[in-house]
Design a protein around this motif. Structure first.
Motif, PDB file in Angstrom:
ATOM      1  N   LEU A 177      29.332  36.601  46.685  1.00 35.45           N
ATOM      2  CA  LEU A 177      30.031  35.925  45.601  1.00 35.45           C
ATOM      3  C   LEU A 177      31.304  36.694  45.254  1.00 35.45           C
ATOM      4  O   LEU A 177      32.369  36.090  45.034  1.00 35.45           O
ATOM      5  CB  LEU A 177      29.125  35.811  44.373  1.00 35.45           C
ATOM      6  CG  LEU A 177      29.758  35.200  43.108  1.00 35.45           C
ATOM      7  CD1 LEU A 177      30.289  33.797  43.388  1.00 35.45           C
ATOM      8  CD2 LEU A 177      28.761  35.183  41.963  1.00 35.45           C
ATOM      9  N   GLY A 178      31.216  38.018  45.225  1.00 34.18           N
ATOM     10  CA  GLY A 178      32.407  38.841  44.985  1.00 34.18           C
ATOM     11  C   GLY A 178      33.470  38.618  46.037  1.00 34.18           C
ATOM     12  O   GLY A 178      34.664  38.523  45.730  1.00 34.18           O
ATOM     13  N   GLN A 179      33.060  38.502  47.307  1.00 39.17           N
ATOM     14  CA  GLN A 179      34.014  38.240  48.385  1.00 39.17           C
ATOM     15  C   GLN A 179      34.760  36.929  48.160  1.00 39.17           C
ATOM     16  O   GLN A 179      35.987  36.850  48.313  1.00 39.17           O
ATOM     17  CB  GLN A 179      33.268  38.196  49.721  1.00 39.17           C
ATOM     18  CG  GLN A 179      32.733  39.533  50.194  1.00 39.17           C
ATOM     19  CD  GLN A 179      33.807  40.365  50.845  1.00 39.17           C
ATOM     20  OE1 GLN A 179      34.256  40.081  51.953  1.00 39.17           O
ATOM     21  NE2 GLN A 179      34.256  41.405  50.161  1.00 39.17           N
ATOM     22  N   ALA A 180      34.020  35.884  47.787  1.00 40.95           N
ATOM     23  CA  ALA A 180      34.643  34.575  47.561  1.00 40.95           C
ATOM     24  C   ALA A 180      35.568  34.602  46.345  1.00 40.95           C
ATOM     25  O   ALA A 180      36.668  34.039  46.365  1.00 40.95           O
ATOM     26  CB  ALA A 180      33.560  33.509  47.386  1.00 40.95           C
ATOM     27  N   LEU A 181      35.135  35.261  45.290  1.00 41.74           N
ATOM     28  CA  LEU A 181      35.957  35.353  44.083  1.00 41.74           C
ATOM     29  C   LEU A 181      37.252  36.105  44.356  1.00 41.74           C
ATOM     30  O   LEU A 181      38.319  35.743  43.842  1.00 41.74           O
ATOM     31  CB  LEU A 181      35.163  36.045  42.971  1.00 41.74           C
ATOM     32  CG  LEU A 181      33.993  35.216  42.388  1.00 41.74           C
ATOM     33  CD1 LEU A 181      33.067  36.108  41.574  1.00 41.74           C
ATOM     34  CD2 LEU A 181      34.521  34.070  41.527  1.00 41.74           C
ATOM     35  N   GLU A 182      37.187  37.140  45.176  1.00 41.53           N
ATOM     36  CA  GLU A 182      38.406  37.865  45.565  1.00 41.53           C
ATOM     37  C   GLU A 182      39.383  36.940  46.269  1.00 41.53           C
ATOM     38  O   GLU A 182      40.584  36.934  45.971  1.00 41.53           O
ATOM     39  CB  GLU A 182      38.057  39.035  46.488  1.00 41.53           C
ATOM     40  CG  GLU A 182      37.776  40.333  45.792  1.00 41.53           C
ATOM     41  CD  GLU A 182      37.879  41.514  46.747  1.00 41.53           C
ATOM     42  OE1 GLU A 182      39.021  41.915  47.059  1.00 41.53           O
ATOM     43  OE2 GLU A 182      36.836  42.025  47.166  1.00 41.53           O
ATOM     44  N   ARG A 183      38.871  36.185  47.212  1.00 45.29           N
ATOM     45  CA  ARG A 183      39.746  35.297  47.980  1.00 45.29           C
ATOM     46  C   ARG A 183      40.343  34.202  47.105  1.00 45.29           C
ATOM     47  O   ARG A 183      41.413  33.680  47.409  1.00 45.29           O
ATOM     48  CB  ARG A 183      38.980  34.710  49.158  1.00 45.29           C
ATOM     49  CG  ARG A 183      38.840  35.692  50.319  1.00 45.29           C
ATOM     50  CD  ARG A 183      37.744  35.265  51.280  1.00 45.29           C
ATOM     51  NE  ARG A 183      37.678  36.163  52.430  1.00 45.29           N
ATOM     52  CZ  ARG A 183      37.154  37.380  52.393  1.00 45.29           C
ATOM     53  NH1 ARG A 183      36.657  37.859  51.260  1.00 45.29           N
ATOM     54  NH2 ARG A 183      37.125  38.145  53.470  1.00 45.29           N
ATOM     55  N   ALA A 184      39.661  33.880  46.038  1.00 45.38           N
ATOM     56  CA  ALA A 184      40.183  32.872  45.108  1.00 45.38           C
ATOM     57  C   ALA A 184      41.081  33.497  44.042  1.00 45.38           C
ATOM     58  O   ALA A 184      41.591  32.783  43.170  1.00 45.38           O
ATOM     59  CB  ALA A 184      39.023  32.132  44.444  1.00 45.38           C
ATOM     60  N   ALA A 190      35.185  39.054  40.372  1.00 47.52           N
ATOM     61  CA  ALA A 190      34.743  39.681  41.615  1.00 47.52           C
ATOM     62  C   ALA A 190      34.174  41.067  41.331  1.00 47.52           C
ATOM     63  O   ALA A 190      33.107  41.436  41.842  1.00 47.52           O
ATOM     64  CB  ALA A 190      35.907  39.772  42.601  1.00 47.52           C
ATOM     65  N   GLN A 191      34.878  41.833  40.518  1.00 48.15           N
ATOM     66  CA  GLN A 191      34.383  43.174  40.173  1.00 48.15           C
ATOM     67  C   GLN A 191      33.026  43.097  39.492  1.00 48.15           C
ATOM     68  O   GLN A 191      32.139  43.920  39.753  1.00 48.15           O
ATOM     69  CB  GLN A 191      35.390  43.877  39.271  1.00 48.15           C
ATOM     70  CG  GLN A 191      36.682  44.261  39.981  1.00 48.15           C
ATOM     71  CD  GLN A 191      37.670  44.911  39.041  1.00 48.15           C
ATOM     72  OE1 GLN A 191      37.403  45.988  38.510  1.00 48.15           O
ATOM     73  NE2 GLN A 191      38.806  44.268  38.817  1.00 48.15           N
ATOM     74  N   LYS A 192      32.859  42.127  38.615  1.00 44.14           N
ATOM     75  CA  LYS A 192      31.576  41.951  37.927  1.00 44.14           C
ATOM     76  C   LYS A 192      30.457  41.674  38.931  1.00 44.14           C
ATOM     77  O   LYS A 192      29.345  42.213  38.811  1.00 44.14           O
ATOM     78  CB  LYS A 192      31.680  40.812  36.924  1.00 44.14           C
ATOM     79  CG  LYS A 192      30.419  40.618  36.091  1.00 44.14           C
ATOM     80  CD  LYS A 192      30.593  39.490  35.076  1.00 44.14           C
ATOM     81  CE  LYS A 192      29.313  39.263  34.274  1.00 44.14           C
ATOM     82  NZ  LYS A 192      29.459  38.152  33.314  1.00 44.14           N
ATOM     83  N   ALA A 193      30.752  40.843  39.936  1.00 47.06           N
ATOM     84  CA  ALA A 193      29.744  40.531  40.960  1.00 47.06           C
ATOM     85  C   ALA A 193      29.379  41.776  41.759  1.00 47.06           C
ATOM     86  O   ALA A 193      28.191  42.029  42.029  1.00 47.06           O
ATOM     87  CB  ALA A 193      30.273  39.432  41.888  1.00 47.06           C
ATOM     88  N   TYR A 194      30.382  42.572  42.139  1.00 48.18           N
ATOM     89  CA  TYR A 194      30.106  43.799  42.896  1.00 48.18           C
ATOM     90  C   TYR A 194      29.314  44.798  42.062  1.00 48.18           C
ATOM     91  O   TYR A 194      28.402  45.471  42.566  1.00 48.18           O
ATOM     92  CB  TYR A 194      31.408  44.443  43.369  1.00 48.18           C
ATOM     93  CG  TYR A 194      32.166  43.629  44.393  1.00 48.18           C
ATOM     94  CD1 TYR A 194      31.517  43.054  45.487  1.00 48.18           C
ATOM     95  CD2 TYR A 194      33.544  43.432  44.274  1.00 48.18           C
ATOM     96  CE1 TYR A 194      32.212  42.319  46.425  1.00 48.18           C
ATOM     97  CE2 TYR A 194      34.255  42.691  45.212  1.00 48.18           C
ATOM     98  CZ  TYR A 194      33.582  42.133  46.280  1.00 48.18           C
ATOM     99  OH  TYR A 194      34.278  41.394  47.206  1.00 48.18           O
TER     100      TYR A 194
END
Length: 380
Positions: A177-184, A190-194
């Motif tokens: 999810l963090g990877q996808a949020l970064e790309r968006a 993204a940081q929260k997901a990581y």
């Protein structure tokens, strides 16, 4: 009366350097009924077998070999489109934190600890094959998100959010999810997901790596130090982590950790002057290590002067900064005697460093000569 062996229509590739153990595992798998079992000695042979187009459903590999260890082989397998989803099981002596962290980091499908029984091996192989042939809803959601990650990140966010909802305690979903949020471009989310992935599994180094990048770019030193410390605890073998953590630890007064990083790095590159110079360049400014840095630089300086001019120049800079200007000067003068071997920009750098050294020791005439020579070369 013996039970009949049920044939399993799967092909297993065994990769073991230990010949007796390789033969034993191969024989065990055949007795368990696997249709195809092929065994090789090292990772290079394993890649050749995969490249040949032979059918392989799962790989069983030891960690330690002379040519491509288990993790190196796994990284190569994951980097190729035709093998990136191939199940790989690592065989290890004991489950250390480093093993678990490295298995997560390289996307291993699992590991088996020695000694193991035939039933242990069969159970692990069958679990992995079933996971690939009959994926759970969670695995299907992850696959859908990964398939759309590059081309449609917003859609992949939807899939990964569904995956996280389906299995909120699994850090893998939060990482993707963090990877996808970064790309968006949704960096805070993204940081929260990581961070969630790391909270769920303190050994999830892939998520730590992404947080490390965020903290470094934003200058959040305290958070960077914390995440590097966690990474170093999980993966004490990673030179890039030690190279960044060591100077930061010393700057923060954590001398014990800083020295531990320094000693590990030096031990890993001691006989490579250029790599050693790069390490020493990160640590020479700390008084507690300056004497050690100067000693180590001197130990390889003369060899570098003869064999690696760029490394010699770097070491000369370090020696000069550590108040060993005279030793640095002698090597630089030797380099200038071979100036025809080098490109002009490098020769100019040597002259300017010599000018600096002569300034340091108060010989203004020679400092002036080297500066003038450098200017003349720049103008020509």
């Amino acid at each position: 009366m013996n039970d009949e062996i049920v044939t399993k229509p799967f092909h297993v590739l065994v990769v073991f350097g230990d010949a007796p153990l390789r033969r034993t595992i191969k024989a065990t798998l055949r007795q368990l009924g696997y249709q195809g079992v092929h065994a090789v000695e090292n990772g290079v042979e394993a890649l050749q077998w995969l490249d040949s187009g032979q059918k392989v459903d799962v790989i069983i590999t030891s960690l330690h070999r002379t040519r491509l260890d288990g993790f190196e082989l796994l990284e190569r397998i994951r980097s190729q489109p035709n093998t990136k989803n191939l199940p790989v099981v690592l065989v290890a002596g004991k489950a250390t934190e480093q093993l678990v962290a490295q298995a997560i980091e390289t996307d291993a499908d699992g590991y088996v600890l020695m000694p193991f029984t035939p039933a242990d091996l069969e159970r692990r192989i069958d679990e992995l094959i079933e996971r690939r042939t009959k994926p759970s809803l969670y695995q299907q959601l992850l696959s859908s998100g990964q398939a759309t990650l590059e081309t449609a990140p917003q859609e992949s966010i939807m899939w990964f959010r569904e995956a996280v909802h389906e299995n909120p305690s699994n850090p893998i979903g939060h990482y993707w999810l963090g990877q996808a949020l970064e790309r968006a471009g949704l960096m805070d989310e993204a940081q929260k997901a990581y961070r969630t992935a790391v909270e769920l599994n303190p050994l999830h180094v892939k998520s730590m790596d992404r947080l490390r990048e965020f903290y470094r770019k934003s200058g959040r030193t305290d958070e960077l130090y914390d995440i590097l410390t966690r990474m170093y605890r999980a993966r004490p073998d990673r030179r890039d982590v030690a190279l960044e953590l060591g100077p930061l630890a010393l700057a923060k007064g954590d001398v014990e950790r800083g020295i531990a990083c320094f000693e590990f790095l030096v031990g890993s590159v001691r006989n490579r002057p250029k790599a050693l110079g790069a390490v020493l360049a990160r640590f020479y400014r700390f008084d507690v290590l300056r004497a050690d840095v100067a000693r180590l630089a001197m130990s390889v300086y003369l060899e570098a002067v003869e064999k690696d001019a760029e490394a010699a120049y770097l070491l000369a800079q370090i020696l000069t900064a550590c108040d060993h200007a005279a030793q640095a000067r002698d090597g630089l003068v030797k380099l200038l005697r071979r100036s025809k071997e080098f490109e002009k920009p490098f020769v100019i750098k040597v002259h300017l460093l010599l000018a600096h050294i002569y300034d340091k020791v108060g010989i203004e005439r020679l400092a002036k000569e080297h500066r003038e020579t450098a200017r003349s070369l720049q103008a020509s």
